[in-house]
Design a protein around this motif. Sequence first.
Motif, mmCIF file in Angstrom:
data_model
loop_
_atom_site.group_PDB
_atom_site.id
_atom_site.type_symbol
_atom_site.label_atom_id
_atom_site.label_comp_id
_atom_site.label_asym_id
_atom_site.label_seq_id
_atom_site.Cartn_x
_atom_site.Cartn_y
_atom_site.Cartn_z
ATOM 1 N N GLN A 385 0.743 -1.408 -0.010
ATOM 2 C CA GLN A 385 -0.052 -0.073 0.028
ATOM 3 C C GLN A 385 0.862 1.160 -0.110
ATOM 4 O O GLN A 385 0.590 2.439 -0.407
ATOM 5 C CB GLN A 385 -1.051 0.007 1.197
ATOM 6 N N ASN A 386 2.163 1.122 0.680
ATOM 7 C CA ASN A 386 3.071 2.280 0.681
ATOM 8 C C ASN A 386 3.639 2.262 -0.712
ATOM 9 O O ASN A 386 4.513 1.294 -1.045
ATOM 10 C CB ASN A 386 3.874 2.203 1.866
ATOM 11 N N ALA A 387 3.382 3.161 -1.988
ATOM 12 C CA ALA A 387 3.927 3.002 -3.102
ATOM 13 C C ALA A 387 5.577 3.037 -3.014
ATOM 14 O O ALA A 387 6.112 2.401 -4.060
ATOM 15 C CB ALA A 387 3.234 4.254 -3.907
ATOM 16 N N ASP A 388 6.162 4.115 -2.118
ATOM 17 C CA ASP A 388 7.753 4.044 -2.214
ATOM 18 C C ASP A 388 8.181 2.870 -1.791
ATOM 19 O O ASP A 388 9.085 2.383 -2.434
ATOM 20 C CB ASP A 388 7.892 5.185 -1.366
ATOM 21 N N PHE A 389 7.667 2.128 -0.933
ATOM 22 C CA PHE A 389 8.053 1.035 -0.407
ATOM 23 C C PHE A 389 8.031 -0.223 -1.151
ATOM 24 O O PHE A 389 8.973 -0.812 -1.589
ATOM 25 C CB PHE A 389 7.421 0.436 0.827
ATOM 26 N N ASP A 390 6.777 -0.194 -1.861
ATOM 27 C CA ASP A 390 6.615 -1.073 -3.007
ATOM 28 C C ASP A 390 7.519 -0.963 -4.384
ATOM 29 O O ASP A 390 8.106 -1.958 -4.859
ATOM 30 C CB ASP A 390 5.076 -0.858 -3.645
ATOM 31 N N PHE A 391 7.938 0.311 -4.491
ATOM 32 C CA PHE A 391 8.883 0.656 -5.627
ATOM 33 C C PHE A 391 10.226 0.025 -4.892
ATOM 34 O O PHE A 391 11.065 -0.680 -5.948
ATOM 35 C CB PHE A 391 8.880 1.961 -5.883
ATOM 36 N N TYR A 392 10.572 0.489 -3.703
ATOM 37 C CA TYR A 392 11.834 0.129 -3.512
ATOM 38 C C TYR A 392 12.432 -1.478 -3.423
ATOM 39 O O TYR A 392 13.295 -1.864 -3.706
ATOM 40 C CB TYR A 392 11.791 0.672 -1.719
ATOM 41 N N LEU A 393 11.412 -2.134 -3.183
ATOM 42 C CA LEU A 393 11.749 -3.774 -3.269
ATOM 43 C C LEU A 393 11.165 -4.331 -4.302
ATOM 44 O O LEU A 393 11.420 -5.605 -4.657
ATOM 45 C CB LEU A 393 10.811 -4.400 -1.869
ATOM 46 N N GLY A 394 10.640 -3.456 -5.390
ATOM 47 C CA GLY A 394 10.590 -4.093 -6.823
ATOM 48 C C GLY A 394 9.409 -4.667 -6.916
ATOM 49 O O GLY A 394 9.064 -5.557 -7.924
ATOM 50 N N LYS A 395 8.263 -4.087 -6.348
ATOM 51 C CA LYS A 395 6.797 -4.495 -6.766
ATOM 52 C C LYS A 395 6.511 -5.682 -6.385
ATOM 53 O O LYS A 395 7.226 -6.719 -6.365
ATOM 54 C CB LYS A 395 6.532 -4.347 -8.191
ATOM 55 N N GLU A 396 5.321 -5.972 -5.536
ATOM 56 C CA GLU A 396 4.959 -6.926 -4.783
ATOM 57 C C GLU A 396 4.786 -8.267 -5.982
ATOM 58 O O GLU A 396 4.187 -7.835 -7.217
ATOM 59 C CB GLU A 396 3.543 -6.767 -4.217
ATOM 60 N N GLY A 397 4.991 -9.236 -5.694
ATOM 61 C CA GLY A 397 5.070 -10.345 -6.662
ATOM 62 C C GLY A 397 5.983 -10.384 -7.474
ATOM 63 O O GLY A 397 6.319 -11.673 -8.106
#
Lengths: 539, 291
Positions: A385-397
């Motif tokens: 849900q945190n877009a920055d975090f999602d980006f940082y780890l390379g998108k969920e999945g």
Amino acid sequence: MKNKHLLVGFLLLFLSFMLVACTDENSDEKDSTDKGNETAGEKAPNAQIDPFDHSEKYTITGMTFRFGDPPPLKSPGLDMINERFNVDYKPEIIPQGDYVEKSSAIVASGSMPDLVGFQAGDTRFYQWAEDGAFLPLDDYLAHYATLGNIPDYIYNSFKVNGKVYGIPRYSNPYPVTPIIRKDWLDKLGMEVPTNYEELEKVAIAFTKEDPDGNGKADTYGVAIGENINPSFNMGTYWDFNAWYHQNDDGDFIPGIISDGRKDLVQFFANLYKEGAMTKDFAVLDWASTNNEFYSGKAGVFVGGVSGMSQEYFDGLLSINPDAKLVAIPPFEAPDKSKGFTMGSGNSGILALNANLAEDEGKIYRALELVDFGKTYFPAEEKNPQNADFDFYLGKEGTGYNMENGLPVQVPTFSSEGLSPSTYFLDNREQVPEDAKITYADSYTLPELKEMTASLQEMFETSELYVDPSHGVLSPTNQEKGTDLFQFLINEQSKMIAGQRPISDWDALVKEYLAKGGEAIIKETNEGIKSKGYTERQWK
Amino acid sequence: MFKSSGWERVMEIFNNILLLLIAITMLFPFLYIFSVSFSSVSDVLNSDFLLWPKEWVTDAYSYILGSDQFIRSLWVTVYVTVVGTFVNLVFTSTMAYSLTRNIIGQRLILFLVLFTILFSAGMIPTYIIVKETGLLNSLWALIIPVAISPFNLIIMTQFFKGIPEELTEAAIIDGANDIQIFTKVILPLSKPALAAFGLFYAVGHWNSYFSGVLYLNDPAKWPIQVILRQIVIVNEPNAALGGHAAMLEALPPPETVQMAAILLATLPILIVYPFLQKHFAKGVMLGSVKG
């Protein structure tokens, strides 16, 4: 005859070429760094430029060290960074063991990248900063959410000539301190020691009274390796690395020549005589020292609140399923002080090339990149849900998956470069001062959680000494410090092994002072005074 | 007294036992590496076996071979070794041969070669040359800078000088030019020398790691020794840091994985070795006696 003349003539010619070549290069280098220094110093940040304007595309190069395997040069993670920040980002990530040599070669060849990483304790940072190779960052930091909120005392600890030349790699303030096998203590009916006499008794009991109950004399007290490492100081009073003790003139002196260190060397010598510490400590490397402890042979070692290896801990549990580790709280020193030494606040430094001063926009972009890499995400925001975090780890999945509400990175996140996180030169999150962290949360092993909790509780209920020598530069120390340190360590190792009497201590200190220690103490104390540090500070 | 056959036999038995013991001590490290690599982590930590795995486990191998990095780097090394050795032999033998002919400046060139044995440029100047010639991040950076070993060149020159002049003269009378003499007369006679130098060079390429770290930025191009070093060599923490948290970062994978990696990286060259060994032994004598 003719040939000989030819040879001599040729040799002379060759030598003169060499000399010319060398002097040329030197003066060139000096010129360029001087220029770099001037431009860097004179140009104030331009208020007209929007720091977060991404309209222009920049190429940003960088190099740093990595303990694990470096990621590939082309990958989805890198593409994500290039797109988001509108850059052509070229990080060079070098194995830690070869970093000093390779980075020196790169810099000497005249191609210092835009961002340069240094490991903790790498004195080249200070030398190069003094030579004007880096950009002063003081005026830029305030723009950034993470960089601008790092406390001043951390920046102060590595300022050069009053200016900030680098970004600290986060390190928690808690040091690595001794831990002990509680299950062995319980077996022998002993308590966690509160002074060195008790610790000595425990170590000897671990050696002679079969604490693991297997009927074999295969255990001993303290696991210790080359360079008398870990140092097993039970408080700053005995810490070889801290500037705590003062001489008759009121000047601070390095712990390694203090009375506290002498007591500690005596303590080790007693253990050595009884076989209660690692016998071949003088030649044992760090991994083997860890093995001594995690194979259930030794009962006392060191641990920290973060960075513990679950793999090693698992190994210990597979041998001694009942193994339980607890922190040993600091001992009360002869001068009534009690507490360990606080860390320097960084575990490395990232500096910016002084040449960047020519293009303000590039400075802002580079810093934005650095700032993002260090962003701290509280536990409740570590999700897609945190877009920055999602980006940082390379998108969920792709780069990670959520399991039981926690992000778990896919095994190939770095080797295939799936996560942008692996490409940030400094990808340690910068934990804010006021963040409430439970260090145990980062582990899954219950036994390791327990140990971490016991360490954290100990640190939170005791004071830590602020070492006045942090960030103080002594030219003599830069030149001779490493050799002198090694000299003292070697001699003290001999004292521990009984090859040199401890009554020689004063002679050893005298020799140290004569070989350059005197100058180191003088220069360091001048630096301490100019910082305004007079009374010992505890936090 | 020493001539009596009884004494001789005693000496012989004694010698055999001694040599056998020495041979066993040479084998011991290999056996140890082999056993550790096939043991479980807890057995190794416990020192729970003696030279033979207590139970056979292949975890370490599946860990290493699980990522394609190890295999890929093995191919890189094979490539560098094969191509590199070929380049070495071509350049060393042609230069060595021309140095045996009476050409202008021959002594000067030989002096220049000798000079580099005594005074080599060191890491940084070499790095600059590799960089300026655009070899950085190319496998050629592991081959071209070491194309000719001056020491091998001089030995090979001596070897060529040992080939009787009459053979060359005969070829000239038959109308052969220099290149024909070299390829049709000299090289066929030099097969043992080429095999020996080929082995010297090949082992050198196989074992070299530092140029890989220095010149290659892309982990995908790293030779096996760099990967091996990553797995095996301990990142020694800076002791002067004292109780710094960074100390805990520097821990290598379990010993079983280290040993499996060593075994996999040594095996190929180990297998090739016995077949080339006879040339190797011959090679040591090369150029020592002039015909």
